[in-house]
Design a protein around this motif. Structure first.
Motif, PDB file in Angstrom:
ATOM      1  N   PHE A  45    -151.831  -1.774  43.509  1.00  0.00           N
ATOM      2  CA  PHE A  45    -151.986  -2.557  42.284  1.00  0.00           C
ATOM      3  C   PHE A  45    -152.518  -1.675  41.156  1.00  0.00           C
ATOM      4  O   PHE A  45    -151.983  -1.648  40.055  1.00  0.00           O
ATOM      5  N   PHE A  46    -153.580  -0.913  41.437  1.00  0.00           N
ATOM      6  CA  PHE A  46    -154.177  -0.041  40.433  1.00  0.00           C
ATOM      7  C   PHE A  46    -153.182   1.001  39.941  1.00  0.00           C
ATOM      8  O   PHE A  46    -153.019   1.193  38.731  1.00  0.00           O
ATOM      9  N   ASN A  47    -152.500   1.667  40.869  1.00  0.00           N
ATOM     10  CA  ASN A  47    -151.536   2.697  40.484  1.00  0.00           C
ATOM     11  C   ASN A  47    -150.398   2.124  39.646  1.00  0.00           C
ATOM     12  O   ASN A  47    -149.962   2.748  38.677  1.00  0.00           O
ATOM     13  N   CYS A  48    -149.916   0.956  39.986  1.00  0.00           N
ATOM     14  CA  CYS A  48    -148.794   0.364  39.249  1.00  0.00           C
ATOM     15  C   CYS A  48    -149.207  -0.132  37.867  1.00  0.00           C
ATOM     16  O   CYS A  48    -148.371  -0.244  36.976  1.00  0.00           O
ATOM     17  N   THR A  49    -150.477  -0.433  37.662  1.00  0.00           N
ATOM     18  CA  THR A  49    -150.913  -0.842  36.323  1.00  0.00           C
ATOM     19  C   THR A  49    -151.107   0.356  35.402  1.00  0.00           C
ATOM     20  O   THR A  49    -151.141   0.198  34.188  1.00  0.00           O
ATOM     21  N   LEU A  50    -151.229   1.566  35.980  1.00  0.00           N
ATOM     22  CA  LEU A  50    -151.417   2.771  35.173  1.00  0.00           C
ATOM     23  C   LEU A  50    -150.118   3.330  34.608  1.00  0.00           C
ATOM     24  O   LEU A  50    -150.131   3.981  33.575  1.00  0.00           O
ATOM     25  N   PRO A  52    -145.473   3.867  35.427  1.00  0.00           N
ATOM     26  CA  PRO A  52    -144.333   3.661  36.327  1.00  0.00           C
ATOM     27  C   PRO A  52    -144.360   4.635  37.503  1.00  0.00           C
ATOM     28  O   PRO A  52    -144.315   5.836  37.324  1.00  0.00           O
ATOM     29  N   PHE A  53    -144.486   4.092  38.681  1.00  0.00           N
ATOM     30  CA  PHE A  53    -144.405   4.853  39.916  1.00  0.00           C
ATOM     31  C   PHE A  53    -143.271   4.281  40.743  1.00  0.00           C
ATOM     32  O   PHE A  53    -142.748   3.213  40.443  1.00  0.00           O
ATOM     33  N   ASP A  54    -142.916   4.973  41.814  1.00  0.00           N
ATOM     34  CA  ASP A  54    -141.858   4.483  42.693  1.00  0.00           C
ATOM     35  C   ASP A  54    -142.179   3.070  43.163  1.00  0.00           C
ATOM     36  O   ASP A  54    -143.306   2.782  43.553  1.00  0.00           O
ATOM     37  N   ASP A  55    -141.200   2.195  43.097  1.00  0.00           N
ATOM     38  CA  ASP A  55    -141.291   0.832  43.619  1.00  0.00           C
ATOM     39  C   ASP A  55    -142.231  -0.082  42.821  1.00  0.00           C
ATOM     40  O   ASP A  55    -142.548  -1.173  43.257  1.00  0.00           O
ATOM     41  N   CYS A  56    -142.705   0.343  41.668  1.00  0.00           N
ATOM     42  CA  CYS A  56    -143.610  -0.507  40.890  1.00  0.00           C
ATOM     43  C   CYS A  56    -142.876  -1.656  40.207  1.00  0.00           C
ATOM     44  O   CYS A  56    -143.456  -2.723  40.010  1.00  0.00           O
ATOM     45  N   ASP A  57    -141.620  -1.457  39.831  1.00  0.00           N
ATOM     46  CA  ASP A  57    -140.899  -2.538  39.158  1.00  0.00           C
ATOM     47  C   ASP A  57    -140.847  -3.789  40.027  1.00  0.00           C
ATOM     48  O   ASP A  57    -141.158  -4.881  39.567  1.00  0.00           O
ATOM     49  N   SER A  58    -140.462  -3.628  41.281  1.00  0.00           N
ATOM     50  CA  SER A  58    -140.392  -4.790  42.159  1.00  0.00           C
ATOM     51  C   SER A  58    -141.788  -5.307  42.492  1.00  0.00           C
ATOM     52  O   SER A  58    -142.001  -6.508  42.621  1.00  0.00           O
ATOM     53  N   TYR A  59    -142.750  -4.421  42.600  1.00  0.00           N
ATOM     54  CA  TYR A  59    -144.113  -4.829  42.941  1.00  0.00           C
ATOM     55  C   TYR A  59    -144.767  -5.604  41.796  1.00  0.00           C
ATOM     56  O   TYR A  59    -145.432  -6.612  42.036  1.00  0.00           O
ATOM     57  N   GLY A  61    -143.565  -7.554  39.730  1.00  0.00           N
ATOM     58  CA  GLY A  61    -143.089  -8.928  39.711  1.00  0.00           C
ATOM     59  C   GLY A  61    -143.730  -9.787  40.786  1.00  0.00           C
ATOM     60  O   GLY A  61    -143.554 -10.996  40.800  1.00  0.00           O
ATOM     61  N   GLN A  62    -144.486  -9.158  41.687  1.00  0.00           N
ATOM     62  CA  GLN A  62    -145.123  -9.885  42.782  1.00  0.00           C
ATOM     63  C   GLN A  62    -146.648  -9.872  42.695  1.00  0.00           C
ATOM     64  O   GLN A  62    -147.322 -10.132  43.677  1.00  0.00           O
ATOM     65  N   LEU A  63    -147.210  -9.576  41.552  1.00  0.00           N
ATOM     66  CA  LEU A  63    -148.667  -9.476  41.442  1.00  0.00           C
ATOM     67  C   LEU A  63    -149.375 -10.782  41.758  1.00  0.00           C
ATOM     68  O   LEU A  63    -150.532 -10.773  42.167  1.00  0.00           O
ATOM     69  N   TYR A  64    -148.681 -11.899  41.580  1.00  0.00           N
ATOM     70  CA  TYR A  64    -149.283 -13.179  41.949  1.00  0.00           C
ATOM     71  C   TYR A  64    -149.605 -13.217  43.438  1.00  0.00           C
ATOM     72  O   TYR A  64    -150.422 -14.005  43.871  1.00  0.00           O
ATOM     73  N   GLN A  65    -148.924 -12.377  44.221  1.00  0.00           N
ATOM     74  CA  GLN A  65    -149.042 -12.444  45.673  1.00  0.00           C
ATOM     75  C   GLN A  65    -150.203 -11.617  46.224  1.00  0.00           C
ATOM     76  O   GLN A  65    -150.461 -11.653  47.422  1.00  0.00           O
ATOM     77  N   LEU A  66    -150.922 -10.870  45.387  1.00  0.00           N
ATOM     78  CA  LEU A  66    -152.087 -10.121  45.843  1.00  0.00           C
ATOM     79  C   LEU A  66    -153.078 -11.123  46.426  1.00  0.00           C
ATOM     80  O   LEU A  66    -153.474 -12.074  45.747  1.00  0.00           O
ATOM     81  N   ASN A  67    -153.476 -10.959  47.664  1.00  0.00           N
ATOM     82  CA  ASN A  67    -154.233 -11.980  48.402  1.00  0.00           C
ATOM     83  C   ASN A  67    -155.694 -12.049  47.956  1.00  0.00           C
ATOM     84  O   ASN A  67    -156.617 -11.819  48.737  1.00  0.00           O
TER      85      ASN A  67
END
Length: 174
Positions: A45-50, A52-59, A61-67
């Motif tokens: 989550f932290f890396n993708c908010t900083l 664009p990294f590999d696989d962040c685009d799909s991730y 879109g799923q931030l609601y799913q962080l438990n």
């Protein structure tokens, strides 16, 4: 008088200002249910908010799913479904029933609304929460909660924050 938030402009405090609850040390020793999360999910989550990294685009879109032990939906247009998983850390046999306080202008549905744990079964249970906008407004956040009750000692509450939107990229003004 209502609690006032610090800062400018002054406003009545909301759950973002004063938090999600009170600490009761005696009850913290035996919480009943916990929202467990793998630390790798926080790192991702932290890396993708900083950037664009590999696989962040799909991730992203799923931030609601962080438990997390809370649910925030900052851009509800029509409907959003969020998944959470709880782990039973209490008695091996337990049944929890949900009590939902829906945010104003939002319909909330929950499946399943009862979680049952048996001695030989899984200690984890997943559930989904669907939020549907009932008012089509570009609004501020409204607040509610989801509480799992076992009918005796445990009341496991998480805050819910939802902001309805009509269109993307509309800035909030003070």
């Amino acid at each position: 008088m209502p609690i006032q938030a610090e800062g400018v402009p002054r406003k009545v405090a909301d759950p973002f200002d004063f938090g999600g609850g009170h600490i009761e040390p005696d009850r913290a020793v035996d919480p009943g249910l916990v929202y467990d999360i793998d630390p790798k999910e926080y790192t991702r989550f932290f890396n993708c908010t900083l950037g664009p990294f590999d696989d962040c685009d799909s991730y992203m879109g799923q931030l609601y799913q962080l438990n997390l032990p809370s649910i925030a939906v900052p851009d509800l247009k029509d409907s959003v479904t969020v998944w959470r998983t709880v782990t039973n850390v209490g008695a091996a046999e337990a049944t929890y029933t949900a009590a939902v306080e829906a945010p104003a202008g939002v319909e909330v549905s929950l499946e399943p609304s009862t979680l049952t744990f048996s001695g030989g079964g899984s200690r984890s249970a997943a559930f989904k929460v669907t939020f549907r906008a009932m008012q089509r407004v570009q609004g501020g956040y409204t607040f509610g909660s989801l509480t799992w009750l076992d009918g005796s000692a445990h009341s496991v509450r998480i805050p819910v924050a939802v902001r309805t939107v009509i269109q993307d990229n509309v800035s909030d003004t003070c």
